[in-house]
Design an enzyme around this catalytic site. Structure first.
Site, PDB file in Angstrom:
ATOM      1  N   ASP A  46       0.861  -1.158   0.000  1.00  0.00           N
ATOM      2  CA  ASP A  46       0.000   0.000   0.000  1.00  0.00           C
ATOM      3  C   ASP A  46       0.910   1.225   0.000  1.00  0.00           C
ATOM      4  O   ASP A  46       2.087   1.140   0.368  1.00  0.00           O
ATOM      5  CB  ASP A  46      -0.900  -0.028   1.247  1.00  0.00           C
TER       6      ASP A  46
ATOM      7  N   ASP B 289      -0.174   4.975   0.978  1.00  0.00           N
ATOM      8  CA  ASP B 289      -0.419   5.957   2.036  1.00  0.00           C
ATOM      9  C   ASP B 289      -0.310   5.306   3.408  1.00  0.00           C
ATOM     10  O   ASP B 289      -1.063   4.390   3.742  1.00  0.00           O
ATOM     11  CB  ASP B 289      -1.810   6.576   1.873  1.00  0.00           C
TER      12      ASP B 289
END
Length: 248
Positions: free
Chosen positions: A22, A24
């Site tokens: 991922d 963020d």
């Protein structure tokens, strides 16, 4: 490769064929910018950080809008992704949030977490391929702002997901596509996530290992939703723990 689920103590990045990150909150502290933008967007609704973690974190933007509004018993028409930023539809609110995000990103900039940068260096040296799998449609601008454009072999973001009509996290679609485009088997692939919806996506895709990085969701919640194990920072998984955790 280990025949049993590893713990953080015996985990080694090089035991696997690829890593799906991922963006963020895992590679860059952009979650802070997202939280700020969501806070401005929903300031009139008594928005709190707990709302971000409970209803928004890790989800595609419009899903986050719907989820938050539902928590306040508010229903709006979906509208259209081409709606101007505003407050009359789900898409208008989502587009307003995106405008706020980009204003903050341009003003303040972004840098990767030091331990995430060190992890990427380790993977590159070992020729272990990596990908970004993000719900955000801003992933490419964020990677560019962080000096990481071209660093990942594959980027699956909200733009790709919309084009291909992929279900968002906690569905595993984005991660499965990331593994497919890297040419690796999910059963030999690592997922790295900081959101409960993201670790659930890793678990739902039957990946070899789903690492939870606790940026506020909590160890218990990440484990409950599918993390194999949880760390506070990726420095814990580097040989000798040489990198200080925290933002650069």
């Amino acid at each position: 490769m280990a025949t049993h689920p590893p713990t953080s103590a015996d985990f080694r990045w090089t035991d696997y064929d690829g890593v799906l990150f991922d963006l963020d909150g895992v590679i860059t502290p952009t979650a802070e910018i997202h939280e700020h933008a969501w806070g401005e967007l929903f300031a009139a609704y008594d928005y709190t950080e707990a709302d971000y973690l409970a209803y928004i974190d890790g989800k595609p933007r419009y899903d986050g809008v719907r989820s938050f509004l539902a928590s306040r018993d508010i229903t709006l028409p979906d509208g259209d992704p081409d709606d101007q930023p505003g407050e009359d539809t789900v898409c208008a609110l989502g587009n307003r949030k995106n405008a706020l995000f980009n204003e903050i990103l341009e003003r303040d900039g972004i840098a990767p977490f030091p331990s995430s940068q060190a992890t990427l260096d380790l993977l590159a040296e070992a020729d272990v391929p990596s990908a970004i799998v993000s719900s955000s449609k801003n992933a490419v601008p964020v990677l560019t702002a962080a000096g990481l454009d071209g660093r990942f072999d594959v980027v699956i973001d909200g733009v790709v997901a919309a084009d291909l009509d992929l279900d968002g996290k906690p569905a595993p679609d984005g991660y499965l596509l990331g593994a497919q485009r890297l040419g690796i088997d999910p059963a030999r692939t690592v997922v790295v996530e900081d959101a409960v919806s993201g670790v659930a996506a890793g678990a739902n895709g039957s990946f070899a290992v789903t690492i939870g990085v606790d940026r506020g969701a909590g160890h218990a919640a990440l484990l409950e939703h599918g993390a194999t194990f949880v760390v506070d920072d990726l420095s814990e998984l580097l040989p000798g723990h040489p990198v200080t955790s925290g933002n650069s």
